[in-house]
Design an enzyme around this catalytic site. Structure first.
Site, PDB file in Angstrom:
ATOM      1  N   CYS A 194       0.825  -1.203   0.000  1.00  0.00           N
ATOM      2  CA  CYS A 194       0.000   0.000   0.000  1.00  0.00           C
ATOM      3  C   CYS A 194       0.869   1.268   0.000  1.00  0.00           C
ATOM      4  CB  CYS A 194      -0.873   0.024   1.241  1.00  0.00           C
ATOM      5  SG  CYS A 194      -1.797  -1.488   1.450  1.00  0.00           S
ATOM      6  N   ARG A 202       2.116   1.206  -5.981  1.00  0.00           N
ATOM      7  CA  ARG A 202       2.319   0.346  -4.806  1.00  0.00           C
ATOM      8  C   ARG A 202       1.077  -0.500  -4.482  1.00  0.00           C
ATOM      9  NH1 ARG A 202       6.519   1.620  -1.676  1.00  0.00           N
ATOM     10  NH2 ARG A 202       5.485   0.634   0.087  1.00  0.00           N
ATOM     11  N   TRP A 236      -3.313  -2.260  -1.549  1.00  0.00           N
ATOM     12  CA  TRP A 236      -3.118  -3.585  -2.145  1.00  0.00           C
ATOM     13  C   TRP A 236      -3.612  -4.549  -1.078  1.00  0.00           C
ATOM     14  CZ3 TRP A 236      -0.336  -8.120  -1.134  1.00  0.00           C
ATOM     15  CH2 TRP A 236      -0.183  -8.984  -2.226  1.00  0.00           C
ATOM     16  N   ASN A 254       0.183   0.523   6.059  1.00  0.00           N
ATOM     17  CA  ASN A 254       0.865  -0.306   5.061  1.00  0.00           C
ATOM     18  C   ASN A 254       1.521  -1.437   5.831  1.00  0.00           C
ATOM     19  OD1 ASN A 254       2.383  -1.336   2.923  1.00  0.00           O
ATOM     20  ND2 ASN A 254       4.012   0.183   3.187  1.00  0.00           N
ATOM     21  N   GLY A 255       1.223  -2.690   5.461  1.00  0.00           N
ATOM     22  CA  GLY A 255       1.845  -3.824   6.146  1.00  0.00           C
ATOM     23  C   GLY A 255       0.792  -4.771   6.694  1.00  0.00           C
ATOM     24  N   GLU A 265      13.877 -14.149 -17.026  1.00  0.00           N
ATOM     25  CA  GLU A 265      13.381 -12.783 -16.935  1.00  0.00           C
ATOM     26  C   GLU A 265      12.431 -12.465 -18.099  1.00  0.00           C
ATOM     27  OE1 GLU A 265      13.099 -10.727 -14.762  1.00  0.00           O
ATOM     28  OE2 GLU A 265      12.815  -8.791 -15.719  1.00  0.00           O
ATOM     29  N   LYS A 299       8.570 -11.303 -17.538  1.00  0.00           N
ATOM     30  CA  LYS A 299       8.061 -10.033 -18.074  1.00  0.00           C
ATOM     31  C   LYS A 299       6.756 -10.255 -18.819  1.00  0.00           C
ATOM     32  CE  LYS A 299       9.514  -7.658 -16.464  1.00  0.00           C
ATOM     33  NZ  LYS A 299      10.404  -7.530 -15.367  1.00  0.00           N
ATOM     34  N   GLU A 317       3.763 -11.313 -16.327  1.00  0.00           N
ATOM     35  CA  GLU A 317       3.206 -10.372 -15.360  1.00  0.00           C
ATOM     36  C   GLU A 317       2.401  -9.260 -16.009  1.00  0.00           C
ATOM     37  OE1 GLU A 317       5.877  -8.150 -12.803  1.00  0.00           O
ATOM     38  OE2 GLU A 317       7.338  -7.913 -14.397  1.00  0.00           O
ATOM     39  N   HIS A 329      13.496 -33.893 -21.128  1.00  0.00           N
ATOM     40  CA  HIS A 329      13.290 -34.842 -20.029  1.00  0.00           C
ATOM     41  C   HIS A 329      11.836 -34.936 -19.604  1.00  0.00           C
ATOM     42  CE1 HIS A 329      17.476 -35.765 -19.469  1.00  0.00           C
ATOM     43  NE2 HIS A 329      17.749 -34.470 -19.583  1.00  0.00           N
ATOM     44  N   LYS A 368       4.157  -2.832  -6.840  1.00  0.00           N
ATOM     45  CA  LYS A 368       5.569  -2.613  -7.167  1.00  0.00           C
ATOM     46  C   LYS A 368       6.493  -3.109  -6.073  1.00  0.00           C
ATOM     47  CE  LYS A 368       8.924  -0.762  -9.569  1.00  0.00           C
ATOM     48  NZ  LYS A 368       9.340  -1.554 -10.740  1.00  0.00           N
TER      49      LYS A 368
HETATM   50  O1  M6R Z   1      12.128  -4.148  -5.349  1.00  0.00           O
HETATM   51  P1  M6R Z   1      12.709  -5.506  -5.595  1.00  0.00           P
HETATM   52  O2  M6R Z   1      13.742  -5.501  -6.673  1.00  0.00           O
HETATM   53  O3  M6R Z   1      13.213  -6.159  -4.349  1.00  0.00           O
HETATM   54  O4  M6R Z   1      11.469  -6.361  -6.115  1.00  0.00           O
HETATM   55  C1  M6R Z   1      11.594  -7.740  -6.345  1.00  0.00           C
HETATM   56  C2  M6R Z   1      10.412  -8.255  -7.109  1.00  0.00           C
HETATM   57  O5  M6R Z   1       9.227  -8.041  -6.392  1.00  0.00           O
HETATM   58  C3  M6R Z   1      10.286  -7.588  -8.483  1.00  0.00           C
HETATM   59  O6  M6R Z   1      11.438  -7.758  -9.247  1.00  0.00           O
HETATM   60  C4  M6R Z   1       9.076  -8.171  -9.248  1.00  0.00           C
HETATM   61  O7  M6R Z   1       9.307  -9.488  -9.592  1.00  0.00           O
HETATM   62  C5  M6R Z   1       8.781  -7.316 -10.478  1.00  0.00           C
HETATM   63  N1  M6R Z   1       7.365  -7.120 -10.601  1.00  0.00           N
HETATM   64  C6  M6R Z   1       9.220  -7.913 -11.744  1.00  0.00           C
HETATM   65  O8  M6R Z   1       8.977  -7.093 -12.835  1.00  0.00           O
END
Ligand code: M6R
Length: 608
Positions: free
Chosen positions: A2, A27, A75, A101-102, A481, A485, A488, A504, A603
Site C-alpha cells: 500500500c 504500490r 493492495w 501499510n503492512g 526474466e 516479463k 506479469e 526430459h 511494485k
Molecule cells: O524491489 P525488488 O527488486 O526487491 O522487487 C523484487 C520483485 O518483487 C520484483 O522484481 C518483481 O518481480 C517485479 N514485478 C518484476 O517485474
C-alpha cells in the site's frame, strides 16, 4: 504494497494528498481513500477502484476542506477490495483515522479483545483494530495513545494517524516498510516513497524501524520506541519530478525501457576511474575477499533473475562459488552461512520483505552483506554493510526494466572488480572487460534500435495460449526474466526452461499451438540450442529466436528473429533482455492489458 501520504500545512490538504497518492498508485491500486481534519471532525471519502475514481468523487479533493489529512492506496491483504475495506479506517466514535501499510499479525486476538468490550467493527481489515485501540488509549495526549497502541501491535507496519481533536497534528509510525518525512516551508508531509513528495519538497528524513514522528506545519519531532526525541539527518533528493512522470510515453514501462541506456551509463560510468572499477562506499582488500569461501546472492522476482545472471558471470570471471537463492526460500532454509560468506542482496525498491528477512537471517549468522539497491535510504540499503546504488532513477511501472538492467550492470561491475582484485583478470583481459562495460549503454540503445519489428511480431503472436522461453547458461538466466516479463503484464502463461532439460519432461507439452522463444546468444552453445530448436520444431512448435546481430544461421532455424547487438558475451543478458521487454510490452498492449499496473501485483512487496 500500500501507499500512504500525510499532509499538514497551509493549503487545502486533499488535492495535495491525491497528487501524492497518484504517484504512489504503483504500490497498490485496488482502492483508495482520503481523510481530512476540519473544525474538530474528520471528513472521509474512500472507494473501491483507482485513485482517479477517488479524485472524481471529491472533485480533485476540492470538496474536502481542511489543511491536515491522510490518504491511502491499497493492495488488499485482509479483506476483499471493497469500499468498506478501503483505508482510512475510523475509530468507533470517529475520533481517529488511520492508514496502514503492512500486516498486523496479532489483529485477530486484538479484534476479539475489542469486540468483547463491545466495539463494533465495520471492515474485515487488520488495520481497523489500530483505530479502535487509539481511541481506547487516548486521554488527551496523542503521543502516548500512539505509543500505547504501537506497543500492542505485532507484525510489519507503517501507520499514519490523525485525531479530530488535535488540529494540524499528524503522527506516523514505522515498524518495517518505507516511511519518508518531507520538510516543507510552513507544511510537512510523510509518504511511503519520495515520489509522492518531490513536487513540494526535496528535503527528506528517512525513518528507521521503531521510530515515530509527530508533524505539525511548523515542526517535525522524531521519537524512538521509548518516546525519547531522536536527532535525524535531512537528505536532499537529487532527481526532479519529471523523472517520475511519463514524459510523453503512453506508459511508464515504455519510458523506463527507453531510459535504460542512460540508467546503465549512470550505474557504470561513475564506478570506472583511471581504467579501474572503484565503488564509492565499498572497498575490500584482496585478503578480505579471499576470506570468503562463497558468495550467496539473494533476491526476489526479477532481482533474483539478475542474481542468477550474476552467479554465472562472477563464477566465470572470479572462480568463486556463487549461489543464487530466492530470498523467500533462503530465510527458512537454515542456510549454511557464516563469516566466510559474502551475501549480495539485490533489490530495486530496497523494501522487499523477504529479501530483508533473508539478509537478517544471514547477517545474524555472520555473513557480510553487500546490497545492490536503487532506492537511496531504503531499508535494505541501511541494513547492509555496504551498498552499490544502481542510480536508475525512480521506476514506477510494476514490471521492472531499467531496475533489472542496472542490477545487471552493478553485478557485472562487481564481477570485474573482484576478478581484478583476485588477479583472475589482469592486463589486456581486464582492460577489455572495462571497455566492454563502458560499451554497454550504447549496446542497450542498439538493442532498442535493432528491434523495431518487435511490435509487429508481438501483434502477430499476441493470442498465445502458453509458451516456453528456453536458453542455456546465461541465456537461460535471461530466459527466466523474459518469461516473467511476459507473464506479469500480459497474463499469458509462460515458462522458462533450461533448453537441455526440455526433453526430459516438458517436451510433452510441445505441439503446433506452442511458441518457443529460444535465446541463442552464447556462441559456444549455439549448436546445442539449435538442436533444441529442431526438437521443438519437429513437434510442430513455432520458434522465435533471439540471436546476436549478424548471426545468419538462425534464419534457417527460427520462424522469426529478434536481435541482440554483439559485445562481451558474458554481458549478453543485458542486451538480449531488451527485445524481450519490448515483446512483453507489445503483447500486453495488443491484449488491452493495464501495462503499468498489472492485476493482483504491486511494485514493492513489503509483506511476506
Ligand atoms: O524491489 P525488488 O527488486 O526487491 O522487487 C523484487 C520483485 O518483487 C520484483 O522484481 C518483481 O518481480 C517485479 N514485478 C518484476 O517485474
Amino acid at each position: 504494497m500500500c501507499g500512504i501520504v500525510g499532509y499538514t500545512g497551509h493549503v487545502q490538504a486533499a488535492p495535495v494528498l491525491l497528487d501524492g497518492l497518484r504517484r504512489l498508485e504503483y504500490r497498490g491500486y485496488d482502492s483508495a481513500g482520503v481523510v481530512v481534519q476540519d473544525e474538530g471532525a474528520l471528513k472521509m471519502v474512500k472507494a473501491n477502484g483507482a485513485v482517479s475514481h477517488l479524485a472524481e468523487l471529491t472533485g480533485g479533493g476540492r470538496a474536502l476542506e481542511g489543511v491536515c489529512g491522510l490518504a491511502h492506496t491499497r493492495w488488499a491483504t485482509h479483506g476483499a477490495p471493497t469500499d468498506t475495506n478501503a483505508h482510512p479506517h475510523l475509530s468507533e466514535h470517529g475520533l481517529f483515522a488511520v492508514v496502514h501499510n503492512g500486516i498486523i499479525e496479532n489483529f485477530a486476538a486484538l479484534r476479539a479483545e475489542l469486540e468483547a468490550e463491545g466495539v463494533v467493527f465495520r471492515s474485515e481489515t487488520d488495520t481497523e483494530v489500530v483505530a479502535h485501540l487509539l481511541e481506547r488509549y487516548y486521554d488527551g495526549e496523542l503521543k502516548s495513545a500512539v505509543m500505547r497502541t504501537a506497543a500492542r501491535l505485532e507484525g510489519s507496519y507503517v501507520l499514519g494517524v490523525v485525531c479530530a481533536r488535535e488540529p494540524g497534528k499528524l503522527f506516523c509510525v514505522k515498524e518495517a516498510g518505507p516511511l519518508i518525512i518531507g520538510l516543507g516551508v510552513g507544511e510537512n508531509f510523510f509518504a511511503s516513497d519520495v515520489t509522492a513528495l518531490v513536487s513540494r519538497t526535496k528535503n527528506v528524513i528517512y525513518m528507521d524501524d521503531g521510530e515515530m514522528a509527530e508533524l505539525t506545519p511548523e515542526r517535525i519531532t522524531v521519537y524512538d520506541r521509548t518516546g525519547r526525541e531522536t536527532a535525524k539527518s535531512v537528505s536532499h533528493v537529487v532527481w526532479d519530478i519529471e523523472a517520475a512522470e511519463k514524459g510523453g510515453y503512453e506508459h511508464f514501462m515504455m519510458k523506463e525501457i527507453m531510459e535504460q541506456p542512460r540508467a546503465v551509463r549512470n550505474t557504470i560510468e561513475p564506478r570506472i576511474r583511471g581504467g579501474q572499477v572503484e565503488f564509492e562506499g565499498f572497498s575490500m582488500t584482496r585478503e578480505e575477499l579471499e576470506s570468503f569461501d562463497k558468495i550467496v546472492i539473494t533476491a526476489c522476482g526479477s532481482a533474483y533473475h539478475a542474481g542468477v545472471v550474476g552467479k554465472y558471470v562472477i563464477e566465470k570471471l572470479c572462480r568463486i562459488p556463487v549461489e543464487a537463492e530466492l530470498a523467500s526460500e533462503l530465510r527458512y532454509s537454515d542456510p549454511i552461512i557464516d563469516e566466510h560468506t559474502l551475501l549480495i542482496a539485490v533489490s530495486q525498491s530496497g523494501e522487499t520483505a523477504d529479501t530483508i528477512a533473508a539478509m537478517r537471517e544471514c547477517m545474524e549468522r555472520g555473513a557480510r552483506c553487500l546490497a545492490i539497491v536503487n532506492v537511496v535510504g531504503s531499508t535494505i540499503a541501511r541494513l547492509a554493510d555496504n551498498v552499490i546504488y544502481t542510480h536508475a532513477g525512480p521506476e514506477i511501472a510494476v514490471a521492472t526494466t531499467k531496475g533489472y538492467t542496472t542490477q545487471l550492470a552493478a553485478l557485472y561491475l562487481f564481477a570485474v572488480w573482484a576478478a581484478g582484485l583476485l588477479g583472475r583478470a589482469g592486463g589486456e583481459r581486464y582492460d577489455g572487460l572495462i571497455a566492454s562495460l563502458r560499451a554497454l549503454p550504447s549496446l542497450v540503445q542498439r538493442s532498442i534500435d535493432l528491434n523495431v519489428h518487435v511490435k509487429y511480431l508481438a501483434e502477430r503472436w499476441h493470442e498465445l495460449g502458453s509458451l516456453f522461453f528456453i536458453g542455456r547458461n546465461i541465456d537461460y538466466a535471461a530466459a527466466m526474466e523474459g518469461s516473467l516479463k511476459l507473464k506479469e503484464i500480459s497474463y499469458i502463461h509462460s515458462e522458462a526452461y533450461a533448453a537441455g532439460e526440455l526433453k526430459h519432461d516438458t517436451i510433452a507439452l510441445i505441439d503446433e499451438k506452442r511458441l518457443v522463444v529460444a535465446l541463442c546468444c552464447q556462441s559456444a552453445l549455439f549448436d546445442k540450442i539449435v538442436s533444441n530448436i529442431r526438437e521443438v520444431k519437429a513437434r510442430g512448435a513455432k520458434v522465435l529466436g533471439v540471436a546476436p546481430e549478424g548471426n545468419r544461421r538462425i534464419f534457417a532455424e527460427a520462424d522469426d528473429v529478434l536481435f541482440a547487438p554483439r559485445g562481451e558475451e558474458l554481458f549478453s543478458a543485458m542486451t538480449e533482455i531488451v527485445p524481450l521487454q519490448l515483446f512483453a510490452y507489445y503483447v500486453a498492449a495488443a491484449n488491452g492489458c493495464d501495462i503499468d499496473k498489472p492485476r493482483n501485483l504491486a511494485k514493492s512487496v513489503t509483506v511476506e
